[in-house]
Write an enzyme that holds these catalytic residues in place. Structure first.
Site, mmCIF file in Angstrom:
data_model
loop_
_atom_site.group_PDB
_atom_site.id
_atom_site.type_symbol
_atom_site.label_atom_id
_atom_site.label_comp_id
_atom_site.label_asym_id
_atom_site.label_seq_id
_atom_site.Cartn_x
_atom_site.Cartn_y
_atom_site.Cartn_z
ATOM 1 N N SER A 85 -10.825 -6.272 9.613
ATOM 2 C CA SER A 85 -12.015 -5.379 9.373
ATOM 3 C C SER A 85 -13.084 -6.254 8.556
ATOM 4 O O SER A 85 -12.597 -6.716 7.321
ATOM 5 C CB SER A 85 -11.812 -4.341 8.483
ATOM 6 O OG SER A 85 -12.569 -3.279 8.196
ATOM 7 N N ARG A 124 1.939 1.080 10.540
ATOM 8 C CA ARG A 124 1.410 1.651 9.134
ATOM 9 C C ARG A 124 2.810 1.378 8.292
ATOM 10 O O ARG A 124 3.608 2.363 8.421
ATOM 11 C CB ARG A 124 1.025 2.785 9.276
ATOM 12 C CG ARG A 124 0.136 3.152 8.072
ATOM 13 C CD ARG A 124 -0.621 4.544 8.122
ATOM 14 N NE ARG A 124 -1.835 4.762 7.426
ATOM 15 C CZ ARG A 124 -3.073 4.621 7.936
ATOM 16 N NH1 ARG A 124 -3.201 4.629 9.151
ATOM 17 N NH2 ARG A 124 -4.101 4.822 7.014
ATOM 18 N N ARG A 169 0.660 -1.180 -0.081
ATOM 19 C CA ARG A 169 0.073 -0.083 -0.028
ATOM 20 C C ARG A 169 0.841 1.275 0.199
ATOM 21 O O ARG A 169 1.785 1.375 0.777
ATOM 22 C CB ARG A 169 -0.841 0.108 0.973
ATOM 23 C CG ARG A 169 -1.626 -1.145 0.954
ATOM 24 C CD ARG A 169 -2.750 -1.075 2.363
ATOM 25 N NE ARG A 169 -3.503 -2.536 2.430
ATOM 26 C CZ ARG A 169 -4.436 -2.720 3.269
ATOM 27 N NH1 ARG A 169 -4.751 -1.814 4.211
ATOM 28 N NH2 ARG A 169 -5.209 -3.908 3.030
ATOM 29 N N ARG A 201 0.727 -5.477 13.305
ATOM 30 C CA ARG A 201 -0.212 -4.843 14.367
ATOM 31 C C ARG A 201 -0.320 -6.134 15.311
ATOM 32 O O ARG A 201 -0.261 -5.778 16.549
ATOM 33 C CB ARG A 201 -1.376 -4.232 14.090
ATOM 34 C CG ARG A 201 -1.105 -2.919 13.177
ATOM 35 C CD ARG A 201 -2.411 -2.429 12.791
ATOM 36 N NE ARG A 201 -2.182 -1.448 12.077
ATOM 37 C CZ ARG A 201 -2.978 -0.481 11.184
ATOM 38 N NH1 ARG A 201 -4.571 -0.730 11.333
ATOM 39 N NH2 ARG A 201 -2.709 0.618 10.766
ATOM 40 N N GLU A 233 -6.674 -1.669 14.993
ATOM 41 C CA GLU A 233 -7.240 -2.177 14.279
ATOM 42 C C GLU A 233 -6.340 -3.353 13.409
ATOM 43 O O GLU A 233 -5.428 -3.052 12.872
ATOM 44 C CB GLU A 233 -7.893 -1.522 12.930
ATOM 45 C CG GLU A 233 -8.695 -2.060 11.914
ATOM 46 C CD GLU A 233 -9.031 -1.256 10.714
ATOM 47 O OE1 GLU A 233 -9.370 0.003 11.043
ATOM 48 O OE2 GLU A 233 -9.082 -1.910 9.636
#
Length: 422
Positions: free
Chosen positions: A352, A277, A262, A390, A349
């Site tokens: 999802s 991130r 990403r 994470r 998070e």
RNA sequence: GGUGAGGUGGCUGAGUGGUUGAAAGCAGCGCUUUGCUAAAGCGCCGUAGCCCAAAAGGCUACCGAGGGUUCGAAUCCCUCCCUCACCGCCA
């Protein structure tokens, strides 16, 4: 992609549902309705001309077989042909324009989704476990440096900022987590393991809604039009694109471990400390392809499957039901699973879980043959099970010991091969 | 990368310029026969879209994709994609 017929027949309903996401779509709806009306008008004209041509061409054939003259008819058809060329061009322009507009209109939130315009309206559905009692918890960056679990400076040397390079026990811990999760989902939750390509075609990215709207966030290889998948959702959901599945084949349940790429354009500086991130990260992804009637119960079990990972690892987490304003572009309903990070003193998070209903399936022509013999669009769902950096950060922070070592959760020990890292 | 073969409905597979949207078989659905199963017989059965208030009905498009030739293309020509086989190269 929404069904143009739904927009045509119930424009107010569509506008109202979209407005709960935060609005701004009224202009697009008006535009798509205008284009749709125009498109159909031209299509009707075009079809009349084609019918004329077909009829006259048959007459020509008949006349010729009887050796009668047909020059006048041929001239007539030639003229119709010219008009058809012209109208075909206009029709396809409108077709394209309509598809373009439809691709950029978000999905309608499910009626059960709490209405609200930002994350403050999200609803905590449940939580599990408790925050570990730690007097002065070190964060994962400090722990990682001390125990040499990953090396951000050298990763930057290889690839630039916001990349991770796991090292030594850190690399092994990551691999242990991957194997642990895949085994859990395949053995106990009934998913089929897939090891897909990491590069995907543009059509697949459109199918799962990464494109056209979010092109700036994707890594692409210009010369052969391939993209580095930002999530295995792309590969797994597109596996059966343009197919018609049997009702008895559903639900399809896939799990895959893949790296995810990403650009995170515009995200620099925000929540980017350490490894939470980054531009490339590993993830175990869960995807389901279901019949429409079952998709919401499958969403609940999908979330439960992902939660199970945290439960077995003994990590405190909560499940958040996203409100309409926080919902992703293609999702009708989403549960975020957030693991507790003692170092950040916050929830992170790690998954999802979303039901896209037929939004993605319509884009990729993914259908099933229903009991009545009709082909209908499947529903598609996905969720991480789970995202690794994470999870890794929360795990080492939660299991840190006063002496600076890290205890390895019992269920992970067979995979890691030791009970502690020091 | 080279050469050759090929891409037709859910599947197998006919079809080389005009009643072929597409033979035949399999699968599927309905009915008949049957104590059940099996088998047999008969019928139905592609998709998308447009017109119509709707139904009924009608029409259009689609034989890998896109162009072209023609009054008319699954069928002829060109480009591209994909699959298979062999050769070359390669972790």
């Amino acid at each position: 992609m929404l069904d143009i017929r739904l927009i045509r027949e119930k424009p107010d309903f569509v506008r109202e549902r979209l407005a709960t996401r935060g609005g701004g779509d009224d202009a697009k709806i008006a535009e798509v309705l205008r284009v749709d009306a125009e498109r159909r008008k031209i299509e009707t004209q075009l079809q009349r001309l084609q019918a004329d041509r077909n009829r006259l061409s048959k007459e020509i054939g008949a006349k010729r077989s009887r050796s009668e003259p047909s020059e006048d008819l041929e001239a007539q058809v030639r003229k119709i042909g010219d008009e058809i060329v012209d109208l075909t061009q206009r029709a396809s322009t409108f077709d394209e324009e309509q598809r373009h507009l439809l691709l950029e209109i978000a999905n309608l939130p499910h009626e059960s989704v709490p209405v609200g315009k930002d994350p403050s309206a999200n609803r905590v559905a449940r939580s599990w476990g408790e925050k570990p009692q730690l007097s002065e918890p070190a964060d994962h960056v400090a722990l990682g440096a001390k125990l040499k679990l990953f090396d951000l400076e050298r990763a930057a040397k290889l690839s630039g900022s916001d990349f991770i390079c796991f090292t030594g026990a850190g690399a092994k811990l990551e691999r242990a987590l991957i194997n642990f999760m895949i085994d859990l989902h395949t053995r106990e939750h009934g998913y089929t393991e897939i090891s897909p390509p990491f590069l995907v075609r543009r059509d697949c990215m459109v199918g799962t809604t990464q494109l056209p709207k979010f092109e700036a966030d994707m890594y692409g290889l210009e010369e052969n039009q391939l993209f580095l998948a930002p999530t295995a959702e792309v590969q797994l959901t597109n596996l059966h694109r343009e197919e018609i599945l049997g009702l008895s084949d559903l639900p399809k349940k896939f799990v895959a471990y893949t790296p995810c790429f990403r650009r995170e354009a515009g995200a620099a500086g925000r929540e980017t400390r350490g490894i939470i991130r980054v531009h490339q990260f590993d993830k175990v992804e869960l995807v389901k392809i279901t019949a429409p009637a079952k998709s919401y119960e499958e969403l609940e079990s999908l979330a439960a499957d992902a939660e199970r990972v945290l439960q077995l690892l003994g990590l405190h987490y909560r499940v958040v039901e996203l409100c309409t304003g926080d919902l992703g572009f293609g999702s009708a309903k989403t549960y975020d699973i957030e693991v507790w990070s003692p170092g950040q003193n916050a929830f992170l998070e790690v998954s999802s879980c979303s039901n896209f209903e037929d939004f993605q399936a319509r884009r990729m022509h993914l259908r099933f043959k229903d009991r009545d013999g009709k082909n209908r669009f499947c529903h598609t769902l996905n969720g991480s099970g789970l995202a690794l950096p994470r999870l890794f950060a929360a795990l080492i922070e939660s299991y840190q010991q006063p002496d600076g070592s890290i205890r390895v959760p019992e269920k992970l020990q067979p995979y890691f091969g030791a009970s502690e890292i020091r």
